[in-house]
Design a protein around this motif. Sequence first.
Motif, PDB file in Angstrom:
ATOM      1  N   PRO A 174       3.255   1.619  19.059  1.00  0.00           N
ATOM      2  CA  PRO A 174       2.875   0.208  18.941  1.00  0.00           C
ATOM      3  C   PRO A 174       1.407   0.034  18.580  1.00  0.00           C
ATOM      4  CG  PRO A 174       4.204   0.572  20.905  1.00  0.00           C
ATOM      5  CD  PRO A 174       3.874   1.925  20.360  1.00  0.00           C
ATOM      6  N   LYS A 175       1.099  -1.037  17.885  1.00  0.00           N
ATOM      7  CA  LYS A 175      -0.268  -1.280  17.431  1.00  0.00           C
ATOM      8  C   LYS A 175      -1.264  -1.306  18.583  1.00  0.00           C
ATOM      9  CE  LYS A 175       1.222  -3.971  13.390  1.00  0.00           C
ATOM     10  NZ  LYS A 175       1.198  -5.301  12.736  1.00  0.00           N
ATOM     11  N   SER A 176      -0.856  -1.832  19.737  1.00  0.00           N
ATOM     12  CA  SER A 176      -1.772  -1.917  20.870  1.00  0.00           C
ATOM     13  C   SER A 176      -2.212  -0.527  21.332  1.00  0.00           C
ATOM     14  CB  SER A 176      -1.099  -2.658  22.028  1.00  0.00           C
ATOM     15  OG  SER A 176       0.095  -1.995  22.428  1.00  0.00           O
ATOM     16  N   GLN A 178      16.342  -0.260  20.140  1.00  0.00           N
ATOM     17  CA  GLN A 178      15.796  -1.199  21.111  1.00  0.00           C
ATOM     18  C   GLN A 178      14.669  -0.580  21.935  1.00  0.00           C
ATOM     19  OE1 GLN A 178      18.756   0.236  21.101  1.00  0.00           O
ATOM     20  NE2 GLN A 178      19.552   0.646  23.166  1.00  0.00           N
ATOM     21  N   ALA A 179      14.503   0.745  21.859  1.00  0.00           N
ATOM     22  CA  ALA A 179      13.437   1.415  22.604  1.00  0.00           C
ATOM     23  C   ALA A 179      12.197   1.654  21.744  1.00  0.00           C
ATOM     24  CB  ALA A 179      13.938   2.746  23.150  1.00  0.00           C
ATOM     25  N   ARG A 180      12.206   1.133  20.536  1.00  0.00           N
ATOM     26  CA  ARG A 180      11.109   1.412  19.602  1.00  0.00           C
ATOM     27  C   ARG A 180       9.756   0.978  20.141  1.00  0.00           C
ATOM     28  NH1 ARG A 180       7.725  -0.288  15.995  1.00  0.00           N
ATOM     29  NH2 ARG A 180       7.628   0.372  13.813  1.00  0.00           N
ATOM     30  N   ASP A 181       9.689  -0.180  20.792  1.00  0.00           N
ATOM     31  CA  ASP A 181       8.389  -0.716  21.213  1.00  0.00           C
ATOM     32  C   ASP A 181       7.834  -0.026  22.457  1.00  0.00           C
ATOM     33  OD1 ASP A 181      10.133  -1.720  23.089  1.00  0.00           O
ATOM     34  OD2 ASP A 181       9.502  -3.815  22.898  1.00  0.00           O
ATOM     35  N   SER A 210      -4.683   6.829  27.127  1.00  0.00           N
ATOM     36  CA  SER A 210      -4.534   5.418  26.733  1.00  0.00           C
ATOM     37  C   SER A 210      -3.536   4.648  27.582  1.00  0.00           C
ATOM     38  CB  SER A 210      -4.122   5.321  25.256  1.00  0.00           C
ATOM     39  OG  SER A 210      -5.117   5.876  24.412  1.00  0.00           O
ATOM     40  N   ILE A 211      -2.506   5.307  28.100  1.00  0.00           N
ATOM     41  CA  ILE A 211      -1.459   4.558  28.811  1.00  0.00           C
ATOM     42  C   ILE A 211      -1.452   4.781  30.319  1.00  0.00           C
ATOM     43  CG2 ILE A 211       0.013   4.637  26.759  1.00  0.00           C
ATOM     44  CD1 ILE A 211       1.856   6.577  28.336  1.00  0.00           C
ATOM     45  N   SER A 242      -4.516   1.044  18.646  1.00  0.00           N
ATOM     46  CA  SER A 242      -5.852   0.453  18.742  1.00  0.00           C
ATOM     47  C   SER A 242      -6.655   1.107  19.855  1.00  0.00           C
ATOM     48  CB  SER A 242      -5.730  -1.056  18.992  1.00  0.00           C
ATOM     49  OG  SER A 242      -7.000  -1.647  19.149  1.00  0.00           O
ATOM     50  N   ALA A 243      -6.005   1.349  21.000  1.00  0.00           N
ATOM     51  CA  ALA A 243      -6.684   2.010  22.122  1.00  0.00           C
ATOM     52  C   ALA A 243      -7.038   3.442  21.754  1.00  0.00           C
ATOM     53  CB  ALA A 243      -5.787   1.985  23.361  1.00  0.00           C
ATOM     54  N   VAL A 244      -6.126   4.115  21.058  1.00  0.00           N
ATOM     55  CA  VAL A 244      -6.365   5.493  20.620  1.00  0.00           C
ATOM     56  C   VAL A 244      -7.548   5.549  19.659  1.00  0.00           C
ATOM     57  CG1 VAL A 244      -5.407   7.315  19.139  1.00  0.00           C
ATOM     58  CG2 VAL A 244      -4.041   6.389  21.019  1.00  0.00           C
TER      59      VAL A 244
END
Length: 379
Positions: free
Chosen positions: A233-235, A205-208, A91-92, A238-240
Motif C-alpha cells: 500500500p502507498k502508506s 480481498q487481502a491486497r490492501d 515501518s509496521i 511512503s513510510a519506507v
Amino acid sequence: MSKANQLRATGEEIIDLSVEDICSDLSPVVRDGAIAAIDRNLNRYTDTIGLMKLRRALARQVSAETAQPWSEDEIAVTNGARHALLNVAMSILNPGDEVLIPAPHWSTFPNQVALAGGRPILLETRHNNYVPQLTNLATAISSKTKAIVVNTPNNPTGAVYDRDTLADIAQLAIERDLWIIFDERYKAFTHAPHVHQPIVSVAPQARDRTLIINSFSSSLALSGWRIGYLAGPKSVISAVKSLQNLVTSNVNIIAQHALLYYLERGDLYFQAQLARQVATARALGLSVLSNLALVPKPPAEGGLYFYLDLTELRRKTNATGREIDADDVANTLLMKAGVSAASGAVFGDPAGIRLSYGIDFAQLNEGLRRLTEILNTWS
C-alpha cells in the motif's frame, strides 16, 4: 591434524553446501544494461526508493503476475529482499507487536522483528510437511499480533504453499486485521507438480494488507548486486521511503539501470537456461540423497535447497547414549567429510540441516556423496 585440515593438505577441497546463491554467469542483457549505464556516465542519486521508470516496470510485472493493478507509488526498490524485510518491520511494527513466523524459518525473519522491537512467535510445521496449519496460526494469535510471515517457496525447507493454504491464511488475516508479509523470492524455481501462487491472486480481498517481498538474487543470479523490491500500500511505501532515506538512500544506480534494461527487453533464453540448471541440480541431488538410510527424502518443492529431517537419525543415535543435534551433524560433516552445511539451529530447528543445490554440478554430486557416506555410518 583435523579432518578439515587433512582435506586441505591432500588437495581435497571443502565443498560449501551452505551458500544462498546460484553458480551462474551473468545474463547478457543485464550486463549490456550495466555497461550502457556506465557509458552514459550515470553517477548521481536517484529517487530514494528507485528510478521512476524502474518502479513503473516493476509495477507492470507485479500487475501481470498477480492479476491485480499496481502503480509505481506502490513499489520501493531496495538493496535486496533482506533490506525490504527490514523496511517492513521498521515501518509496521511497534514495540511489543507480535509476528507469527512458521518454523523452520529463514534466520532473518525473527531477528529483524526483534530489531524493530517486536516479538517473533515461532510455529512448528514439521508435522505438516513444513506448511503451517490454520488451527495453529489461529491459536497463536493474540491481541498483540500484527503480522503473519508467508515464505513460499520456503527457505530453508523448500516447501511450496498450496492455494487452499494461502486462501485460509488470507482470510484469517482479514478477520483478525493482520498484515501478510509475503516473501516469494524463490518463486522462479517452483518444481512441478507444485505451482507458485501469489497470495493476492488467490485472495484479492487481502491486497490492501499484503506486503510482497522479492529480489533478483536468485531469479537472475544477481545476489552480489543487491537489488530487490517491496510492493505494498502507498502508506507503507511512503513510510519506507522516509526510512530508507535515513539509512541507505537509493540502490546502486548502475544496478537499477541494468535491471530496467532487462525488464524492458527480457532474456527468455537466460531464464530458461537458469531454470534448467536448477532443475537438473535438484534431480541430481535427489538421486544421491535417495541413498540415505535414516533421513527421508527432502521436500525440495521449490527454491534452491534440500532440507534434511534428522529426527530419526537423532532418535537412533540418542538411543545409544550419544545426544546430537543439528550443530553436531553440521560440525561432523565439515570435519569428517569436508562438507559445509547450514545447521537447522540457524532456522530455529535443532533437527534439520539445509543444503544448497545452486552450486556447480560436480561439486554438488561430490559433496552430497560424501555427506551420504558419513550420515549412513550412523544408521
